[in-house]
Design a protein around this motif. Structure first.
Motif, PDB file in Angstrom:
ATOM      1  N   ALA A  57       4.584  -0.624  24.362  1.00 41.32           N
ATOM      2  CA  ALA A  57       6.083  -0.592  25.168  1.00 41.32           C
ATOM      3  C   ALA A  57       6.566  -1.424  24.552  1.00 41.32           C
ATOM      4  O   ALA A  57       6.198  -2.369  23.818  1.00 41.32           O
ATOM      5  CB  ALA A  57       4.768  -1.817  26.344  1.00 41.32           C
ATOM      6  N   ARG A  59       9.862  -4.417  25.626  1.00 36.71           N
ATOM      7  CA  ARG A  59      10.400  -4.714  26.613  1.00 36.71           C
ATOM      8  C   ARG A  59      11.202  -5.713  25.793  1.00 36.71           C
ATOM      9  O   ARG A  59      11.599  -6.627  25.067  1.00 36.71           O
ATOM     10  CB  ARG A  59       8.695  -5.539  27.124  1.00 36.71           C
ATOM     11  CG  ARG A  59       7.690  -4.911  27.181  1.00 36.71           C
ATOM     12  CD  ARG A  59       6.459  -6.161  27.436  1.00 36.71           C
ATOM     13  NE  ARG A  59       5.551  -5.468  27.744  1.00 36.71           N
ATOM     14  CZ  ARG A  59       5.463  -5.131  29.054  1.00 36.71           C
ATOM     15  NH1 ARG A  59       5.884  -5.273  30.215  1.00 36.71           N
ATOM     16  NH2 ARG A  59       4.248  -4.564  29.132  1.00 36.71           N
ATOM     17  N   SER A  78      12.967  -1.718  29.901  1.00 35.42           N
ATOM     18  CA  SER A  78      11.704  -1.711  29.198  1.00 35.42           C
ATOM     19  C   SER A  78      11.334  -0.461  29.657  1.00 35.42           C
ATOM     20  O   SER A  78      12.277  -0.079  30.627  1.00 35.42           O
ATOM     21  CB  SER A  78      11.044  -3.520  30.241  1.00 35.42           C
ATOM     22  OG  SER A  78      10.568  -2.586  31.268  1.00 35.42           O
ATOM     23  N   VAL A  80       7.172   1.649  28.790  1.00 37.48           N
ATOM     24  CA  VAL A  80       6.563   1.794  28.393  1.00 37.48           C
ATOM     25  C   VAL A  80       5.771   3.360  27.963  1.00 37.48           C
ATOM     26  O   VAL A  80       6.611   4.142  27.957  1.00 37.48           O
ATOM     27  CB  VAL A  80       5.291   1.279  29.789  1.00 37.48           C
ATOM     28  CG1 VAL A  80       5.031   0.117  29.789  1.00 37.48           C
ATOM     29  CG2 VAL A  80       4.834   2.823  30.595  1.00 37.48           C
ATOM     30  N   PHE A 110       0.806  -0.568  23.760  1.00 37.90           N
ATOM     31  CA  PHE A 110       0.835  -0.228  25.560  1.00 37.90           C
ATOM     32  C   PHE A 110      -1.003   0.012  25.727  1.00 37.90           C
ATOM     33  O   PHE A 110      -1.193   0.674  24.656  1.00 37.90           O
ATOM     34  CB  PHE A 110       1.611   1.332  25.186  1.00 37.90           C
ATOM     35  CG  PHE A 110       1.400   2.027  26.861  1.00 37.90           C
ATOM     36  CD1 PHE A 110       1.824   1.715  27.908  1.00 37.90           C
ATOM     37  CD2 PHE A 110       0.634   3.483  26.419  1.00 37.90           C
ATOM     38  CE1 PHE A 110       1.555   1.654  28.850  1.00 37.90           C
ATOM     39  CE2 PHE A 110       0.706   3.613  27.360  1.00 37.90           C
ATOM     40  CZ  PHE A 110       1.166   2.602  29.366  1.00 37.90           C
ATOM     41  N   LYS A 138       3.615  -1.267  36.866  1.00 40.85           N
ATOM     42  CA  LYS A 138       4.634  -1.236  37.396  1.00 40.85           C
ATOM     43  C   LYS A 138       4.839  -0.824  38.994  1.00 40.85           C
ATOM     44  O   LYS A 138       5.307  -1.168  38.993  1.00 40.85           O
ATOM     45  CB  LYS A 138       5.193   0.618  36.366  1.00 40.85           C
ATOM     46  CG  LYS A 138       6.663   0.573  36.577  1.00 40.85           C
ATOM     47  CD  LYS A 138       7.340   2.044  35.615  1.00 40.85           C
ATOM     48  CE  LYS A 138       8.358   2.694  36.338  1.00 40.85           C
ATOM     49  NZ  LYS A 138       9.516   1.605  35.358  1.00 40.85           N
TER      50      LYS A 138
END
Length: 321
Positions: A57, A59, A78, A80, A110, A138
């Motif tokens: 992920a 960010r 961001s 993932v 992740f 999400k």
């Protein structure tokens, strides 16, 4: 992260480091402090830090993000499910999204979670609020259908709302996709709720203030993905303020952008001032208390609510009320 500080990394990265140092279950991460320039050099520098076979992920951690006044949730980029070879482009997209702001990019392992959500450790009345869905977080963060629990600080459930129209988001075959069918099942077990409350209160104690925590569960293990201060408490200067989404959620469903909110707030102000005056209310009195009409609506984490205290005050202006 060496000896870098909050002033160069941003609060999100600094908070993750503090949680990691406190032995809380944070997925492994590294911080990219400067925009990657050369692709090959960037990837070569990562090989000793992370496993190139993993999925990640990526960010943002802007300096203006996740502070006590503003969260800027969802404002910066961001992503993932990022493969090792995609990290260069994803990291650059984070820096692009800063648009002049300073900060860093976080590369984190992740967690392809079974269930996930957010916790607010104080809803303004000392209780915790847990939102949850199956799959990735999400859907919860973006305001889609999810289960909601309100618990006291001893993990006793005060209320629960189990949404039967949840649409879990999964990561399968290297891509994101929603389940074909809605899930009416309850997401969290009693045991999971107790564990989440326990971890959340530990995090609140570490930071010394109410926290907005993103979490996930994979194979019965809880992971903390990020934590930031709760920037909007449901409490006024002279006591509690009641906020209600009834009716307005039908007109403004899901997440509402700041521009839409500012437009709606101005329209509601104009319409109700004119309605009151047409109903016999004193315009002089209305103008004297204009702050009531400036605050008929409130935006919390992208969702719009009525300020019911001000609605009742507004109605009291009508003759004969």
């Amino acid at each position: 992260m060496r000896n870098s500080s909050l002033k160069t990394l941003g609060a999100k990265a600094a908070n993750l480091r503090k949680l990691q140092q406190s032995a809380l279950p944070v997925p492994p991460f590294i911080v990219i402090e400067n925009r990657p320039v050369d692709r090959d050099e960037f990837h070569a520098g990562l090989t000793d830090l992370i496993d190139s076979e993993e999925v990640f992920a990526v960010r943002s951690s802007a300096l203006v993000e996740d502070n006590d006044e503003k969260s800027f949730a969802g404002h910066f980029y961001s992503e993932v499910g990022v493969s090792f070879i995609e990290l260069y482009d994803a990291s650059n997209r984070v820096f692009d999204s800063f648009r002049g702001e300073k900060g860093s990019a976080i590369i984190q392992s992740f967690i392809n979670s079974d269930k996930a959500g957010v916790i607010f450790t104080d809803n303004g009345q000392g209780n915790l609020v847990v939102n949850a869905n199956f799959g990735l977080c999400k859907t919860v963060v973006e305001g889609n259908a999810c289960d909601e629990y309100i618990l006291n600080r001893k993990a006793k459930v005060i209320s629960r709302n189990i949404d039967t129209q949840k649409k879990p988001l999964r990561f399968d075959d290297s891509k994101l996709s929603f389940d074909k069918d809605f899930s009416a099942r309850e997401v969290l077990t009693r045991s999971e709720l107790k564990k989440l409350v326990s971890v959340a209160l530990k995090i609140e104690k570490i930071f010394g203030k109410a926290q907005d925590i993103e979490w996930c569960i994979k194979r019965d293990k809880i992971y903390i993905l990020q934590s930031r201060p709760v920037t909007s408490m449901l409490e006024g200067k002279s006591g509690s303020v009641l906020y209600d989404s009834a009716n307005i959620a039908e007109s403004y469903s899901g997440l509402v952008k700041p521009l839409t909110f500012s437009f709606a707030r101005q329209i509601y102000k104009t319409v109700y001032i004119n309605l009151l005056c047409a109903s016999g209310a004193s315009r002089r009195k209305v103008n004297k208390h204009i702050e009531i009409f400036d605050n008929m609506l409130r935006l919390f984490y992208g969702r719009m609510y009525y300020n019911m205290n001000n609605w009742y005050l507004m109605m009291s202006f009508i003759p004969g009320y």
